[in-house]
Enzyme design. Structure first.
Site, mmCIF file in Angstrom:
data_model
loop_
_atom_site.group_PDB
_atom_site.id
_atom_site.type_symbol
_atom_site.label_atom_id
_atom_site.label_comp_id
_atom_site.label_asym_id
_atom_site.label_seq_id
_atom_site.Cartn_x
_atom_site.Cartn_y
_atom_site.Cartn_z
ATOM 1 N N GLU A 211 15.633 14.693 -41.767
ATOM 2 C CA GLU A 211 16.583 13.653 -41.364
ATOM 3 C C GLU A 211 15.893 12.585 -40.515
ATOM 4 O O GLU A 211 15.105 12.891 -39.624
ATOM 5 C CB GLU A 211 17.719 14.286 -40.561
ATOM 6 C CG GLU A 211 18.789 13.294 -40.125
ATOM 7 C CD GLU A 211 19.841 13.921 -39.229
ATOM 8 O OE1 GLU A 211 20.937 13.329 -39.109
ATOM 9 O OE2 GLU A 211 19.577 14.987 -38.645
ATOM 10 N N LYS B 286 25.652 10.288 -44.277
ATOM 11 C CA LYS B 286 26.032 11.461 -43.503
ATOM 12 C C LYS B 286 27.538 11.462 -43.264
ATOM 13 O O LYS B 286 28.081 10.537 -42.656
ATOM 14 C CB LYS B 286 25.257 11.452 -42.178
ATOM 15 C CG LYS B 286 25.422 12.677 -41.310
ATOM 16 C CD LYS B 286 24.437 12.600 -40.146
ATOM 17 C CE LYS B 286 24.505 13.810 -39.244
ATOM 18 N NZ LYS B 286 23.447 13.785 -38.197
ATOM 19 N N CYS C 8 22.339 16.984 -42.374
ATOM 20 C CA CYS C 8 22.391 17.660 -41.079
ATOM 21 C C CYS C 8 23.733 18.321 -40.749
ATOM 22 O O CYS C 8 24.033 19.393 -41.242
ATOM 23 C CB CYS C 8 21.965 16.697 -39.977
ATOM 24 S SG CYS C 8 21.490 17.560 -38.449
#
Length: 367
Positions: A102, A179, A216
């Site tokens: 990430e 994300k 994540c």
């Protein structure tokens, strides 16, 4: 590391796949460039009507090479150089799809709340220098590249997003995924920089298989994995930046559970090292002001739909994990367990639609 043994009728079966024999040139280059190299293979049963669908993926975990107060351009250049070294070895190992950690082009500075210099690392997902760099790598090595960056969306007022750019092995930008879940826990003050993604759960059809990117914090949300799977993902990458004190106990479990629940392969990637910042910052955990997040513990691994998984990479060292997988295993496991067939999605959808309404009343039966 992070494995277990299964006992079946007096036999002890390892939960790990078979170790790959990687080229001597790759092993030598890994030693020379000071990163760990591991390789494992997942097998599927032979079928009469389908040939094996074998793909090799590469997971890269790394420290930032320069201090966080180094000039921005120098930090980016050093990271490009380091990743290029490791991708060269991935190519020697026959990797078809590679994924980086990430926000790989920068320190994970989203703990600080400071805008400068951290927002200067943001780039266009389509035209930025990092995407152009990855396009060259992809075309040179005939390799799909998944590149998670801090995106600046100039079309929409310079908005920032935490984004993974997917670049085809032809060198073209196939698309991007943002994300979906932003942490608001402890030192992770990421909503200061970007908010939840707005692109849903895209799946990318590559020459080597259908892939998705669950960035994540999305790994903590089972429905996030589910939606990528419903859209057809065979491999879901989870590029992350997470620290020992917060999440290490959950790390070996979540991606592995997701692989089992969704009949797909999952690839968990975490950076390594400790990153220090000049200005102290506070957070929601009640600690006094401090200058670092703690240690990123690496331990990147791949899990299969049958519950097997590779050992993790080092907790402290840069590394490349090569995993060879037969994607036929996804349907074979699905045919056995039938989670998709037995899932009550219509019921869930109906009840969730009610649950998100302001006047929702929980279905609790009382005496």
């Amino acid at each position: 590391q992070d494995g277990f043994l299964v006992f079946t009728e007096g036999l002890i079966l390892s939960s790990y796949p078979v170790e790959l024999s990687l080229p001597a040139a790759a092993v030598s280059a890994g030693r020379e460039k000071d990163f760990e190299l591991q390789g494992y293979g997942f097998e599927a049963a032979a079928e009469q009507l389908r040939t094996p669908h074998v793909v090799r993926v590469g997971l890269i975990q790394n420290k930032i090479p320069l201090p966080t107060d180094s000039p921005v351009a120098e930090q980016v250049a050093a990271l490009h150089k380091r990743i290029e070294e490791i991708v060269e070895v991935a190519a020697i190992c026959g990797v078809n799809v590679v994924c980086f950690q990430e926000a790989w082009t920068m320190p994970f500075a989203f703990c600080t709340r400071e805008k400068l210099p951290w927002t200067e690392f943001a780039e266009s997902a389509e035209e930025g220098q990092t995407t152009k760099f990855c396009q060259k790598l992809a075309k040179k090595h005939n390799m799909v590249v998944v590149s998670p960056i801090l995106e600046r969306d100039d079309v929409h007022g310079g908005t920032l997003w935490n984004t993974a750019v997917v670049i085809s092995n032809s060198g073209s930008v196939l698309g991007k995924s943002r994300k979906n879940h932003i942490p608001r826990v402890g030192d992770f003050n990421e909503s200061t920089y970007y908010m939840e993604g707005n692109r849903g759960h895209p799946v990318f059809q590559t020459q080597f298989g259908r892939i998705a990117v669950n960035i994540c914090f999305g790994r903590h949300h089972p429905l996030n994995w589910l939606m990528y799977s419903i859209n057809g993902a065979e491999i879901i990458f989870n590029p992350s930046a997470t620290i020992g004190e917060l999440s290490e106990s959950m790390w070996p479990i979540e991606a592995r559970n997701a692989a089992i629940a969704n009949h797909c392969f999952t690839c968990a990637i975490n950076r390594v090292g400790t990153e220090h910042y000049m200005n102290a910052f506070t957070s929601g955990d009640g600690r006094k002001a401090h200058h670092d997040l703690g240690y990123f513990y690496g331990s990147s691994y791949v899990a299969a739909p049958d519950g097997s998984r590779t050992p993790g990479l080092s907790r402290t060292q840069d590394g490349l994990l090569v995993a060879e997988m037969d994607l036929n295993l996804c349907r074979q496991v699905s045919d056995k367990w039938n989670f998709k067939m037995t899932g009550r999605y219509e019921m869930y959808a109906e009840e969730l639609a009610k649950a998100v309404q302001p006047d929702f009343t929980p279905n609790i039966i009382r005496e």
